[in-house]
Design an enzyme around this catalytic site. Structure first.
Site, short mmCIF file in Angstrom:
data_model
loop_
_atom_site.label_atom_id
_atom_site.label_comp_id
_atom_site.label_asym_id
_atom_site.label_seq_id
_atom_site.Cartn_x
_atom_site.Cartn_y
_atom_site.Cartn_z
N ASP A 1 58.26 61.57 64.37
CA ASP A 1 56.88 61.35 63.99
C ASP A 1 56.68 61.70 62.51
OD1 ASP A 1 54.12 60.91 64.24
OD2 ASP A 1 53.73 62.99 64.84
N HIS A 2 56.06 60.83 61.76
CA HIS A 2 55.81 61.04 60.33
C HIS A 2 57.08 61.39 59.57
CE1 HIS A 2 51.50 60.54 60.26
NE2 HIS A 2 51.41 61.25 61.37
#
Length: 283
Positions: free
Chosen positions: A82-83
């Site tokens: 994520d990210h």
């Protein structure tokens, strides 16, 4: 079903007009709780780690934990970066065994974001791994992800971005924020409908912790296929441990309060899966 990539589960969600719940995990207990919730509801699930979490333990550690639990599960389970903060980290996660990655170039210029997203997507495609990217900015703070305000995603730019990068899912900015909201969030759901009308790939909603069930449901109806939840899981986990220590301050066995925390996380995940509509969707 066990350990899979995110591509089929998100395409199935897009076709079925529901969203897959994507839940951030910080440790073994949270991984086990998220998968237990998915098992009980017969739901596909994505387990995520941020760049900051991967400073706490390695990508190999998290990928191995998720894969070990997924191999015992009857539902599809994916582990997702994520990210992702850089091309290098995305590649490191692929090598470590992640079955899905995100590259977040949303703070860059449009052309720079396209360049880094395409670079990651090209490598990932060669290895059969799907890639999420972000256009527009989700505000707030989550770990190392900090953004002032919200840059709304332009629908036509989103179409061009998806076509030029070759990514398989796109996170969009419609007024959400990372972390808990300090006020009442106002979402531009009409913008979301406009994006969904011109972008073929599945759309992703970040910053869902703190949104009402009605807001999440409305976003799913308008084309969101994946919804991220992070801060509220951490809150549930931490509050459960605090409550255990309040009733038994002399406890020294981590397994005792770990079980309480897992139960709290599991129940929260189940509630969010039902809002996303992914319960009962595991094949």
């Amino acid at each position: 079903m066990a350990f899979v990539t995110s591509e089929k589960m998100l395409l199935d969600a897009q076709a079925g007009h529901y969203a897959v719940g994507a839940f951030n995990a910080e440790n073994m207990e949270m991984v086990k709780a998220i998968i237990a919730a998915a098992e009980e509801l017969k739901a596909p699930v994505m387990i995520q780690t941020t760049s900051s979490t991967l400073k706490y333990a390695s990508p190999k550690m998290y990928a191995s934990m998720v894969k070990a639990e997924a191999e015992k599960a009857s539902v599809p389970v994916c582990v997702h970066l994520d990210h992702g903060s850089s091309f290098e980290l995305a590649v490191e996660c692929m090598i470590a065994g992640y079955s899905s990655v995100m590259i977040d170039g949303s703070k860059l210029s449009f052309e720079e974001n396209i360049a880094v997203s395409k670079k990651v997507a090209d490598v990932a495609r060669a290895n059969g791994i799907p890639v999420e990217a972000e256009l527009g900015t989700v505000g707030g703070k989550e770990d190392d992800v900090v953004a002032d305000g919200c840059a709304y995603t332009d629908p036509q730019q989103a179409k061009e971005f998806a076509e030029r990068t070759g990514i398989t899912s796109l996170a969009v900015g419609i007024g959400t924020a990372h972390g808990f909201y300090k006020g009442i969030p106002v979402l531009d759901v009409d913008r979301l409908s406009e994006i969904a009308a011109v972008v073929d790939i599945p759309l992703v909603l970040h910053g869902a912790s703190g949104l009402s069930d009605e807001q999440v449901s409305e976003c799913v109806k308008r084309g969101i296929c994946k919804v991220n939840f992070a801060t509220e899981l951490r809150n549930a986990y931490s509050r459960a441990i605090a409550a255990y220590f309040a009733k038994d301050p002399e406890v020294v066995d981590p397994k005792k309060y770990g079980k309480e925390a897992m139960e709290a996380v599991k129940e929260l995940v189940k509630a969010r899966m039902k809002v996303c509509g992914c319960d009962g969707k595991a094949e």
